[in-house]
Design an enzyme around this catalytic site. Structure first.
Site, PDB file in Angstrom:
ATOM      1  N   ASP A 143       0.853  -1.188   0.000  1.00  0.00           N
ATOM      2  CA  ASP A 143       0.000   0.000   0.000  1.00  0.00           C
ATOM      3  C   ASP A 143       0.894   1.245   0.000  1.00  0.00           C
ATOM      4  OD1 ASP A 143      -2.272   1.562   0.177  1.00  0.00           O
ATOM      5  OD2 ASP A 143      -2.590   1.218   2.317  1.00  0.00           O
ATOM      6  N   GLU A 168       2.670   5.083  -4.024  1.00  0.00           N
ATOM      7  CA  GLU A 168       2.705   6.016  -5.158  1.00  0.00           C
ATOM      8  C   GLU A 168       4.059   6.728  -5.324  1.00  0.00           C
ATOM      9  OE1 GLU A 168      -1.026   4.705  -4.124  1.00  0.00           O
ATOM     10  OE2 GLU A 168       0.211   5.931  -2.802  1.00  0.00           O
TER      11      GLU A 168
END
Length: 928
Positions: free
Chosen positions: A512, A515
């Protein structure tokens, strides 16, 4: 944001150009041929020109033009064909600013809500661009030199470009444009290298010499797929732009965004820059996929992939046309000619790589939440699921299992029993998955947290321009970020996972925040001034800055600067994680990643992020799942029942029904909200959820076979209807239904308070999955009964689905008898297949450790043919056949020539039970 632009309808506007035939050598621009699409559209162009000039003359006479009168060359450009010359989001464009770039300025009425529409500032037909200086044949295609003799308006304009064209296959064309004099950053992605020039391409390629342009046609239809002369090519160091006309308005892909499956071409800008934000319309989201699929008139399809990892935006307009804008790298295009949409996606994956074969348990039901609070509470949920005999293959934990939210730790008080929980899961044939983030806590006393100390010692973090670890903030507080572009980081990651696995033998990993996400903008010290963090042009990213909620673009990584690698971060972490899992477990890895990039399917699946417990979020999950099917990541799903907010019993029931048919099915919930796993609801709802999960588990052999075909040749698993019915225009915008493979149609309820659903059944016979009753559709919308406990499933005529008596885990299901569902076509034929292996070993197909069967029906004879056999198949039997669409009651049924009892129902369903046939042996069954 701009607030002065307007929507318009499309007005075709071909431009007269001279083109060179394929294979041209260095030739003066005047020796081309007139493009046939210009000749055929001459009357229309003349009408547009005459209309525009007439308007201009009348307004000159009347003096009614608002403001200074634009020159005639600007007036001849229809609104739908105006390509934005001033795309900067934060600037209110004035005539002075526009004309300083040499562009046309015409105001159009304001739009409500400030949505961008018709550009006020746009390119005139004679805007200077590149010309072809030379063009020569090579062994694989052509190489050319493009020259710009007049500077464009962005700094560090590149005057000479190299054009490389390779005719790689009959259905794949590769076009690359880069700096002719200096090397530039290119995406470090392994792509196939063509060894010879395509012999019989189904496309033709022509060139415009002055101005430079590419004209790509489909030979069979003459359809122009690309025409890049519609707007000037601009190639500066940090601003690259190329536009093309499109042959239709039916365009899909270009992720990751929350939108309908079919994109709107009404002045839509899609930004590609990985960002941590709850899925919201118009925002750039977690992943980056610069690939589109376009359906042409008549049902053909093609795809275009721009292999570029820099910040990017794609502007769509109703001409129809498309503009690529990126702020780095090169223009590296692959064009896939299909000609049908399934083949386009297969051809795309031949370049980026086919997806990994998941373990069978990955296709079971997964359960998670943030906020279990303890391993004992997690365990209680698992026990409750078992108590109600609700299928579950995997139990997950979110970040609350960690000690201080630090990777590779678990809370010694609240999660002290975590190792015992994992052991218990394994004893029951279940699996454990935990979350990891790439931000490594940086504030621990030296010597107390090995992951940070060791990475610091080895130099494995993203660094500032000053060469020190860049410090941001994530869940554990101040953090440094692992540099997965460095191969040494992969080894450090493996060692950390090995150390944790010794205590908690996990089965899969959820990566997770990759980005990468940062609670600060840039770093604790901000970002330094300079062209990387403050480029001349910033695409329309959320937050208006490349560093918004991520790290500085100027951060240094092993392979390049973060400016170039940002969109690759999740892919590189997934690659490191897959490699580590294989080394630790020796089995197929299971990884779910939030951030993704092309080729990610080789290493991980994806979930659609932090959605909300709302009906519209449930709907948007369908185009989300289908888009990732296009992107080569078939293992995809959304958080069932919604992540944030409180769900309702009705919403969660309907979502469990839909989610049972996500390729990746996980119910996940945030902290401080009421539980939403199936055990907490009323008996009736709990039963409805259990029943739909049992239906999924019964279909695991079919679903597993679909994943095999995805792994082997790039087939989609969850599939838009238009993939199977590309010539049925009614399917082109459908995104409230979908198919599994080519033959199982899912029609979920997506709104509250209803007991029916309206869905589209394409032309042909469709059978109710549960009963075998048939509907002969002419291609129409049909209202179907849908009480709360029912999900509508239909089997397409001509299909054979391998199903199995469901158990409460995939492992338990594997040993149960098979039930083959045959859906006869109107000509009484059917076909299906089954891939079977041990469900977890590496490379079973490649090593030959599998069974593969083909089922066929013709002339009232069902045949099972074993094309490849393995020992696993001897452990399973085929016990039952249900044959839908048997029009006349049989007088007898023969199994391998021996008469067999059967039943025949009023709805034309023939059932033959108690077959007792080994899966490893072929057989035939005939009805007379």
């Amino acid at each position: 944001m701009k607030s002065y632009q307007k929507l318009s309808t499309a007005v075709p506007q071909p431009v007269a150009c001279w083109v060179e035939e394929e294979g041209a050598t260095s030739t003066p621009a005047g020796r081309g041929k007139l493009a046939p699409w210009w000749v055929g559209s001459g009357l229309l162009v003349a009408a547009v020109l005459l209309s525009a000039v007439t308007v201009w003359v009348l307004q000159q006479v009347s003096g009614n033009w608002p403001g200074p009168t634009p020159p005639p060359k600007c007036l001849v450009v229809p609104e739908s064909h105006r390509f934005d010359c001033y795309p900067e989001q934060s600037v209110v464009v004035t005539q002075e600013l526009c004309e300083s770039r040499g562009c046309c300025f015409i105001e159009t009425p304001l739009l409500a809500g400030g949505k961008r529409g018709v550009p006020w500032c746009f390119y005139p037909p004679d805007f200077p661009t590149y010309t072809v200086e030379s063009l020569n044949q090579t062994e694989l295609g052509m190489v050319g030199l493009l020259v710009r003799r007049q500077k464009a308006y962005y700094p560090q304009d590149i005057e000479m470009l190299r054009l490389d064209v390779e005719f790689e296959t009959d259905t794949r064309l590769h076009i690359k444009i880069t700096d002719a004099a200096n090397p530039r950053y290119e995406v470090p992605l392994e792509v196939p290298q063509a060894m010879k020039r395509a012999e019989n391409p189904i496309y033709s390629l022509d060139f415009f010499w002055n101005p430079f342009g590419v004209l790509l046609r489909r030979k069979a239809t003459g359809t122009v797929l690309l025409n890049t002369t519609v707007a000037p090519l601009i190639f500066a160091d940090q601003f690259i732009q190329i536009s093309t006309s499109l042959p239709s308005k039916f365009l899909y892909g270009l992720g990751e965004h929350r939108s309908t499956l079919l994109h709107s071409l009404d002045w839509t800008t899609l930004t590609l820059w990985a960002r941590d934000v709850s899925p919201t319309e118009s925002f750039n989201l977690y992943g980056t996929h610069p690939f589109y699929l376009l359906m042409e008139e008549g049902g053909d399809a093609h795809g275009v992939f721009l292999l570029n990892s820099n910040a990017m935006e794609v502007a769509l307009q109703p001409a129809p046309a498309l503009t690529w804008r990126t702020i780095g790298g090169v223009l590296d295009f692959y064009i896939f000619l299909g000609p049908d949409p399934n083949m386009v996606i297969q051809q795309y994956q031949q370049v980026i790589g086919f997806p990994a074969m998941p373990p069978l348990w990955a296709l079971g039901f997964h359960l998670c939440r943030w906020g279990y609070g303890s391993s004992n509470e997690t365990w209680q949920t698992v026990r409750a699921m078992r108590n109600y005999q609700i299928p579950q293959d995997a139990q997950w934990n979110d970040i609350d299992y960690m000690d201080g939210y630090r990777d590779f730790t678990f809370d010694p008080q609240k999660f002290a029993s975590l190792p015992s929980l994992v052991e218990d899961l394994h004893k029951h044939g279940q699996h454990y998955v935990m979350i990891l983030d790439p931000g490594i806590s940086s504030t621990n006393p030296h010597g107390s947290y090995w992951p940070f100390d060791e990475a610091l010692r080895r130099g494995l973090f993203l660094n500032t321009t000053q060469g020190q670890p860049l410090i941001g903030q994530v869940w554990p507080g101040f953090t440094a970020f692992a540099d997965f572009s460095n191969p040494d980081t992969h080894q450090w990651w493996l060692e950390n996972l090995q150390r944790f696995y010794a205590h908690v033998p996990f089965d899969g990993i959820w990566i997770d925040m990759n980005e990468p996400s940062n609670f600060m903008d840039g770093s604790q010290d901000g970002c330094p001034p300079g062209e990387l963090d403050s480029p001349p042009y910033t695409p329309a990213v959320l937050g208006d800055s490349l560093s918004a909620k991520t790290v500085c673009a100027s951060a240094k990584q092993k392979a390049s600067v973060h400016y170039n690698l940002h969109n690759l971060y999740g892919l590189m972490e997934a690659k490191a994680t897959a490699s580590a899992l294989i080394k630790i477990r020796g089995k197929r890895p299971f990884i779910i990643s939030r951030s993704t990039f092309p080729s990610q399917g080789r290493y991980s699946g994806h979930w659609l992020g932090d959605n909300r417990s709302q009906w519209k979020d449930m709907y948007y999950s369908i185009p989300g799942v289908l888009s990732f099917s296009l992107f080569g990541i078939p293992l995809v799903g959304a958080d069932i029942c919604g992540f944030s907010g409180s769900t309702s019993e009705e919403l969660c029931t309907r979502w469990m029904q839909l989610g049972a048919f996500y390729p990746f099915a996980r119910n996940h919930n945030t902290q401080n909200e009421k539980a939403q796993d199936p055990t907490v609801f009323s008996p009736a709802v709990r039963t409805a959820m259990k029943d739909v999960l049992l239906t999924r588990y019964s279909l695991l052999p079919f679903l597993y076979t679909l994943f095999h075909r995805a792994h082997l040749q790039g087939d989609t698993v969850a599939r838009p209807l238009f993939f199977e019915f590309p010539r049925d225009v009614a399917t082109l915008g459908l995104d409230k239904q979908f198919l599994w493979g080519r033959s199982l149609l899912v029609t979920p309820v997506l709104e509250p308070g209803v007991n029916s659903v309206t869905g589209y059944l394409p032309r042909g016979v469709w059978y109710d999955f549960y009963t075998g009753s048939s509907v002969n559709s002419s291609g129409e919308m049909l209202k179907m009964s849908a009480p709360l406990e029912h999900l509508n499933l239909h089997v397409r005529e001509g299909a054979i689905l391998p199903t199995q008596k469901p158990g409460t885990t995939s492992k338990a299901t594997r040993g149960n008898p098979l039930h083959l569902i045959v859906a006869l076509s109107q000509s009484a034929t059917a076909w299906g297949d089954l891939f079977w292996d041990d469900g977890e070993s590496l490379a079973t197909f490649e090593r030959g450790s599998y069974s593969y069967l083909v089922f066929n029906v013709t002339q009232n004879i069902f045949t099972s043919t074993v094309l490849h056999a393995s020992t696993e198949a001897t452990e399973v039997i085929i016990d039952k056949l249900s044959i839908f669409g048997v029009r006349e009651p049989p007088s007898k049924v023969l199994l391998n020539g021996q008469e067999k009892p059967f039943s025949y129902l009023d709805n034309q369903v023939l059932i033959v039970s108690d077959l007792g046939l080994s899966l490893s042996q072929g057989f035939s069954l005939r009805w007379l």
